[in-house]
Design a protein around this motif. Structure first.
Motif, PDB file in Angstrom:
ATOM      1  N   GLU A  98      -0.034  -0.706   0.774  1.00  0.00           N
ATOM      2  CA  GLU A  98       0.927  -0.362  -0.275  1.00  0.00           C
ATOM      3  C   GLU A  98       0.186  -0.307  -1.605  1.00  0.00           C
ATOM      4  O   GLU A  98      -0.501  -1.257  -1.975  1.00  0.00           O
ATOM      5  CB  GLU A  98       2.044  -1.398  -0.326  1.00  0.00           C
ATOM      6  CG  GLU A  98       3.116  -1.106  -1.350  1.00  0.00           C
ATOM      7  CD  GLU A  98       4.238  -2.136  -1.345  1.00  0.00           C
ATOM      8  OE1 GLU A  98       5.141  -2.030  -2.195  1.00  0.00           O
ATOM      9  OE2 GLU A  98       4.184  -3.058  -0.504  1.00  0.00           O
ATOM     10  N   ARG A 116       4.484  -7.516  -9.601  1.00  0.00           N
ATOM     11  CA  ARG A 116       4.905  -6.782  -8.392  1.00  0.00           C
ATOM     12  C   ARG A 116       4.099  -7.245  -7.182  1.00  0.00           C
ATOM     13  O   ARG A 116       4.637  -7.353  -6.071  1.00  0.00           O
ATOM     14  CB  ARG A 116       4.739  -5.283  -8.606  1.00  0.00           C
ATOM     15  CG  ARG A 116       5.781  -4.674  -9.528  1.00  0.00           C
ATOM     16  CD  ARG A 116       5.730  -3.150  -9.510  1.00  0.00           C
ATOM     17  NE  ARG A 116       4.496  -2.613 -10.080  1.00  0.00           N
ATOM     18  CZ  ARG A 116       4.332  -2.294 -11.353  1.00  0.00           C
ATOM     19  NH1 ARG A 116       5.320  -2.474 -12.226  1.00  0.00           N
ATOM     20  NH2 ARG A 116       3.193  -1.779 -11.791  1.00  0.00           N
ATOM     21  N   ALA A 117       2.815  -7.493  -7.383  1.00  0.00           N
ATOM     22  CA  ALA A 117       1.991  -7.976  -6.271  1.00  0.00           C
ATOM     23  C   ALA A 117       2.528  -9.305  -5.750  1.00  0.00           C
ATOM     24  O   ALA A 117       2.654  -9.519  -4.540  1.00  0.00           O
ATOM     25  CB  ALA A 117       0.537  -8.122  -6.725  1.00  0.00           C
ATOM     26  N   ASP A 170       0.173  -0.112  -5.633  1.00  0.00           N
ATOM     27  CA  ASP A 170       1.005  -0.383  -6.802  1.00  0.00           C
ATOM     28  C   ASP A 170       1.183   0.900  -7.617  1.00  0.00           C
ATOM     29  O   ASP A 170       0.245   1.699  -7.746  1.00  0.00           O
ATOM     30  CB  ASP A 170       0.340  -1.452  -7.664  1.00  0.00           C
ATOM     31  CG  ASP A 170       1.205  -1.846  -8.842  1.00  0.00           C
ATOM     32  OD1 ASP A 170       2.118  -2.664  -8.658  1.00  0.00           O
ATOM     33  OD2 ASP A 170       0.957  -1.329  -9.960  1.00  0.00           O
ATOM     34  N   SER A 185       5.619  -8.761  -3.674  1.00  0.00           N
ATOM     35  CA  SER A 185       5.542  -7.713  -2.652  1.00  0.00           C
ATOM     36  C   SER A 185       5.773  -8.203  -1.233  1.00  0.00           C
ATOM     37  O   SER A 185       6.128  -7.417  -0.352  1.00  0.00           O
ATOM     38  CB  SER A 185       4.168  -7.031  -2.719  1.00  0.00           C
ATOM     39  OG  SER A 185       3.142  -7.940  -2.321  1.00  0.00           O
ATOM     40  N   TYR A 237      -1.504  -5.119  -0.341  1.00  0.00           N
ATOM     41  CA  TYR A 237      -1.000  -4.584  -1.601  1.00  0.00           C
ATOM     42  C   TYR A 237      -2.169  -4.387  -2.551  1.00  0.00           C
ATOM     43  O   TYR A 237      -2.885  -5.339  -2.878  1.00  0.00           O
ATOM     44  CB  TYR A 237       0.025  -5.535  -2.216  1.00  0.00           C
ATOM     45  CG  TYR A 237       0.834  -4.921  -3.337  1.00  0.00           C
ATOM     46  CD1 TYR A 237       2.039  -4.284  -3.074  1.00  0.00           C
ATOM     47  CD2 TYR A 237       0.395  -4.965  -4.663  1.00  0.00           C
ATOM     48  CE1 TYR A 237       2.785  -3.710  -4.089  1.00  0.00           C
ATOM     49  CE2 TYR A 237       1.132  -4.395  -5.684  1.00  0.00           C
ATOM     50  CZ  TYR A 237       2.331  -3.769  -5.387  1.00  0.00           C
ATOM     51  OH  TYR A 237       3.069  -3.188  -6.401  1.00  0.00           O
ATOM     52  N   ALA A 266       3.401  -9.025   0.623  1.00  0.00           N
ATOM     53  CA  ALA A 266       2.217  -8.601   1.372  1.00  0.00           C
ATOM     54  C   ALA A 266       1.389  -9.798   1.801  1.00  0.00           C
ATOM     55  O   ALA A 266       1.383 -10.843   1.149  1.00  0.00           O
ATOM     56  CB  ALA A 266       1.368  -7.655   0.532  1.00  0.00           C
ATOM     57  N   TYR A 319      -3.571  -3.435  -6.248  1.00  0.00           N
ATOM     58  CA  TYR A 319      -3.130  -3.403  -7.638  1.00  0.00           C
ATOM     59  C   TYR A 319      -4.363  -3.482  -8.545  1.00  0.00           C
ATOM     60  O   TYR A 319      -5.451  -3.871  -8.115  1.00  0.00           O
ATOM     61  CB  TYR A 319      -2.159  -4.553  -7.931  1.00  0.00           C
ATOM     62  CG  TYR A 319      -2.796  -5.921  -7.891  1.00  0.00           C
ATOM     63  CD1 TYR A 319      -3.011  -6.642  -9.060  1.00  0.00           C
ATOM     64  CD2 TYR A 319      -3.223  -6.491  -6.690  1.00  0.00           C
ATOM     65  CE1 TYR A 319      -3.619  -7.891  -9.029  1.00  0.00           C
ATOM     66  CE2 TYR A 319      -3.823  -7.737  -6.658  1.00  0.00           C
ATOM     67  CZ  TYR A 319      -4.018  -8.423  -7.829  1.00  0.00           C
ATOM     68  OH  TYR A 319      -4.624  -9.654  -7.800  1.00  0.00           O
TER      69      TYR A 319
END
Length: 309
Positions: free
Chosen positions: A34, A59-60, A36, A63, A5, A65, A7
């Motif tokens: 992925e 969000r991280a 962000d 996630s 992830y 991830a 970000y």
């Protein structure tokens, strides 16, 4: 491979072509990358305003991830430390996530360690290490791959000869060791900015590693002096110095350089000050487990650090 992830918790990503190049490189390695939604946001010098960057961190954390990788450093995380989702971040680590970064990311790392005892990884960042026109450094890539595949158990480097002149006992047959010491540290400027706040870890008898970029040796010495007078340096078992680069000496310095600073530091503390750690704003960097106990051994000119089970 890994679910990564990406970000942006700090500075804005300006080099969009480099971003795309770095993204393609990670995808070519087989990773599920992925991005962000706010990874390329921009507000003044930041990757979005404070709320935007805080939401990206949230969000991280949510996630799922395996790897949570910053796009770049710069500045911005210290503005968010009182609002970070520490419990959610710690849960993600318990579920197997690795938070990775350097530079400004030091603020998140040390705050998470101070508030939650949460381990993170000092390592590469997307733009620093995969975005250039040259291929990523082999050692950096190998260390990153070892973390992802779960085989990374330690690292090592060759000490400069100057370390033995300063610490002649290092060359003895028995060598030197510090076992079970918590590894912590990161960017010197960011670390000093946290001193005296709730986000500065109270690590006793740890191994402190430091690096910085674009800081003249006199400013490096001034920050080390702050840590010295605060009692931080004297409470460690060893101090490891990584790369300090991208600064300019002037005729006014009259021989005052980084080595003079290191020599001065060694005269102020009774613990070993070891140099040459391959970490910082340089292509060749290793992964370092911030907040985890490690075993550090020096035998001859070889320094070895282990953290595997």
């Amino acid at each position: 491979m890994a679910h990564i992830y990406l970000y942006s918790p700090s500075g804005a990503v300006r080099d969009k072509a480099g971003f795309r190049r770095a993204l393609k490189r990670l995808q070519a390695q087989g990773h599920d990358v992925e991005v962000d939604p706010a990874a390329l946001a921009s507000h003044q010098r930041f990757a979005g305003d404070d709320d935007t960057r805080l939401a990206a961190i949230e969000r991280a954390a949510a996630s799922g991830a395996q790897v949570l990788l910053t796009t770049r450093g710069g500045y911005g995380l210290t503005r968010l430390l009182h609002r970070l989702p520490y419990e959610a971040m710690a849960r993600s680590v318990e579920q197997g996530a690795a938070w990775i970064g350097l530079s400004d990311f030091t603020a998140l790392q040390l705050a998470a360690l101070a508030r939650q005892g949460m381990p993170t990884w000092a390592g590469p960042a997307l733009m620093e290490d995969w975005a250039g026109e040259q291929e990523p450094d082999d050692i950096m890539q190998a260390c990153f791959d070892d973390l992802i595949t779960g085989v990374g158990e330690g690292t090592g480097w060759r000490l400069p000869a100057a370390d033995f002149k300063a610490h002649p006992w290092l060359a003895g047959e028995a060598g030197w060791a510090a076992e079970g010491a918590v590894l912590w540290g990161g960017n010197l400027s960011v670390l000093c900015a946290l001193l005296g706040t709730p986000y500065f870890p109270a690590v006793e008898q740890g191994i402190l590693f430091l690096e910085d970029v674009a800081e003249h040796p006199y400013r490096i010495e001034r920050m080390l002096t702050q840590l010295l007078h605060a009692g931080v340096l004297g409470r460690q078992r060893a101090i490891l110095l990584g790369s300090f680069n991208r600064y300019q000496l002037t005729p006014h310095d009259r021989g005052f350089n980084l080595q003079r600073v290191i020599d001065w530091l060694r005269g102020q503390v009774s613990v070993p000050v070891l140099t040459g750690l391959p970490f910082g704003h340089v292509p060749t960097k290793v992964m370092l487990p911030v907040g985890r106990p490690v075993d550090l051994y020096v035998q001859g000119r070889e320094a070895l650090m282990f953290w595997g089970d």
